[in-house]
Write a protein that holds these residues in place. Structure first.
Motif, short mmCIF file in Angstrom:
data_model
loop_
_atom_site.label_atom_id
_atom_site.label_comp_id
_atom_site.label_asym_id
_atom_site.label_seq_id
_atom_site.Cartn_x
_atom_site.Cartn_y
_atom_site.Cartn_z
N ALA A 114 0.83 -1.20 0.00
CA ALA A 114 0.00 0.00 0.00
C ALA A 114 0.87 1.25 0.00
O ALA A 114 2.10 1.17 -0.03
N HIS A 115 0.21 2.42 0.04
CA HIS A 115 0.90 3.71 0.06
C HIS A 115 0.34 4.56 1.20
O HIS A 115 -0.65 4.18 1.83
N ASN A 116 0.96 5.70 1.43
CA ASN A 116 0.55 6.57 2.53
C ASN A 116 -0.24 7.78 2.05
O ASN A 116 -0.07 8.25 0.93
N MET A 117 -1.07 8.30 2.96
CA MET A 117 -1.83 9.51 2.69
C MET A 117 -1.65 10.51 3.82
O MET A 117 -1.36 10.12 4.96
N ILE A 118 -1.81 11.77 3.50
CA ILE A 118 -1.87 12.83 4.51
C ILE A 118 -3.34 13.12 4.78
O ILE A 118 -4.08 13.52 3.88
#
Length: 254
Positions: A114-118
């Motif tokens: 997965a990836h990260n979000m702000i």
């Protein structure tokens, strides 16, 4: 004669205890899974039950390797210690196999990336990393998001605060104590669905970013090889894709 009989019984008992003490994890009928149930859709509370992608995956893998499963909820930051001190047999909690963690425990093959979000308030005006300069950013204690925030601090002058639970991060944002938080994308989306005053944008991904979730085992555990084999079987049969569709499509999540 009685003395010799007593000695024989004592010796037999000693050998019996030694055999019990050296039994491997794979001999246990019920495996204890450690997790932090604040990470939907991977794991979360549904009344008194812990449900989610990781739970279903663990149950399937346990069945394939001849075990039953017991799930225990604890703070994410304590999961590796729980594994090392034999309080749990395996850990599934969206955990990334980072180099520091690999020094302490063993990991299976990666089963999800997965990836990260702000995440921030819609009214915050924060739409990019540049908008975060000098702001307070929340992260989960012991997570790779905490490491990422520290990396960004020098360039963006962030004030990084950590909390034990993801739900704590979103509450701190809503209360105005945090300007934003770094949360994994699939998890962030579940919290956004429940908190309409929040919004999010993708954190630009660096080539060197660590990513992926894997199962953690105690160092030298003979469970790892068996679970990896079962995991490959689930990938080939399409079972793993079915679980991802169930939990990540958004159709079955509250």
């Amino acid at each position: 004669m009685k003395k010799w009989l007593l000695l024989l019984v004592t010796v037999c008992a000693a050998f019996s205890l030694a055999a019990c003490g050296t039994s491997s994890s794979s001999d246990k009928k019920t495996l204890v899974m450690g997790t932090s149930a604040d990470y939907p859709p991977f794991e979360s509370k549904d009344g008194d039950n812990i449900v989610g992608f990781d739970v279903d995956l663990a149950k399937a893998l346990a069945k394939k390797t001849g075990h039953e499963l017991e799930v225990q909820d604890m703070d994410f930051n304590g999961l590796v210690t729980a594994l090392k001190t034999n309080k749990v047999d395996i850990v599934l909690s969206g955990m990334t196999p980072t180099p520091p963690r690999k020094k302490q425990v063993d990991f299976s093959n990666v089963y999800y990336t997965a990836h990260n979000m702000i995440v921030t308030k819609k009214s915050s005006g924060i739409k990019s990393l540049d908008d975060l300069k000098g702001k307070t950013v929340g992260v989960q204690l012991g997570s790779i998001q905490e490491e990422k925030a520290k990396e960004l601090t020098s360039k963006y002058d962030l004030k990084v605060e950590n909390r034990n639970r993801i739900s704590d991060l979103t509450e701190e944002i809503k209360a105005g104590r945090f300007d934003a938080a770094i949360i994994e994308d699939i998890v962030a989306e579940k919290y956004l669905n429940k908190n309409k005053e929040l919004t999010a944008f993708n954190l630009p991904k660096d080539p060197g970013d660590q990513a992926g979730s894997a199962i953690a085992f105690k160092k030298g555990s003979d469970l790892m090889e068996k679970f990896n084999k079962a995991l490959k079987e689930m990938e080939k049969s399409g079972e793993l894709d079915k679980l991802k569709e169930k939990w990540f499509s958004g159709e079955t999540q509250k």
